[in-house]
Enzyme design. Sequence first.
Site: not given
Ligand code: PMT
Length: 411
Positions: A207, A276, A286, A302-304, A320, A334
């Site tokens: 991403n 995700d 390849k 896995p969701d960390i 975030f 969330k």
């Molecule tokens: O890196 P930059 O270019 O500076 O951009 C910053 C940012 C936009 C990436 C940052 O501010 C941000 O929003 N980070 C979280 C991105 C994200 O994956 O958001 P989400 O809404 O999809 O996930 C929710 C939360 O679960 C996040 O804290 C994510 O780290 C966490 N997560 C999600 C999926 C997963 N498998 N494991 C996780 O820990």
Amino acid sequence: MNIVLGITGGIAAYKAPDLVRRMRERGAEVQIVMTASAEEFVTSTALQAVSGRPIRSNLWDKEAEAAMSHIELARWADLVLVAPATAEVMARIVSGGAPDLLTTICLATEAPIALAPAMNRVMWSNPATQANREVLEERGIHIIGPGVGSQACGETGSGRMLDPDVIAATVFNLTGGKGEGLLEGRKVVITAGPTREAIDPVRYITNRSSGKMGYAIASAAAAQGAEVVLVSGPVNVAEPPGIAVINVESAQQMYAATHDVIGDADIFIAAAAVADYRPAKLVEQKIKKNDESMSLDLVRCPDILASVAHLDPAPFTIGFAAETENVLDYARGKLQRKNLDLIIANRVGDNCGFDRDDNTATALWKNGERSYPTLSKVDLARELIELAAEHFYAVRGSDTQPKLTIISNKD
Ligand code: PMT
């Protein structure tokens, strides 16, 4: 804050007046010291006008030395910032040479020194420059940047001086944040950047995350005295000094690395954009384009964040939410679903969120929220760390907590 700003002879010197303005807007007194070659790129007249102080450049200027000697100037400084810092000035500082006013001040000051390198990408990656960078960092000199992008010489790569706003904000994190020590004695684990989920040996799903937000948070937490461990996906951001960085690629690696270090953490902040879904199986060779279409089988990663928030005991956990619509509603969902203490909602998409130096965010918790205007990621990180510290002590309590203002609903 008194800042000696050293300007050396690189094309990025044209950004110096803007940098001076940004630092003065934050309340700093800026005394400019130019090298002879800097004068080839920017005029002392312009710099004197923006700094409001006479420019210093000559070690042997009797009148200026009588007003404030180079030793007094070195003592006056709360910070010496060299921006742009050329390969030459880095080498000079490493060797301890002091042939001009700027390098003499660097040798004579007891204040922190920060350098914002700016040079052609090949000069930056040259082993001599990298060896000098390492020595400087070992000696506690802060290296701010450089950034990656197109360069004045027409090439693209690492070596651009960072934006004046980012440099100014970083400098204030280095000095302003230090001493308050809101997180002194606390361990903070942070995830940052994207993950890469391999499809075959040459392709992956990823991403647009650059890691800038997470790295800024790591620096801000360290500036408040925390021991910081940064678990980072693949990014092009310089490693912040004094912070342990664990580099990973995939979501599974990020999960494992986070759980390796989370045991004694007080605070966990998940700023990474973790995949995700990942391909169900890694194809070993390849994939050939034999058919008109193809489909990929994906499985959940896995969701960390949720896994850390459900540990017993769990650290104070901050997530975030990166959303393109219904930002606050989805973020609140969330917050509850993942069992979080705080969530930082930010909109992502065209011209916002990912891979930029600024961000607009709202922090949400069970009974309240706080919105921030658009700020540089460095400034936003400092605000978020202060907020995190307030909530951490409010929720977890501590005999050693700093004096707190507890935020009430909807402030
Ligand atoms: O890196 P930059 O270019 O500076 O951009 C910053 C940012 C936009 C990436 C940052 O501010 C941000 O929003 N980070 C979280 C991105 C994200 O994956 O958001 P989400 O809404 O999809 O996930 C929710 C939360 O679960 C996040 O804290 C994510 O780290 C966490 N997560 C999600 C999926 C997963 N498998 N494991 C996780 O820990």
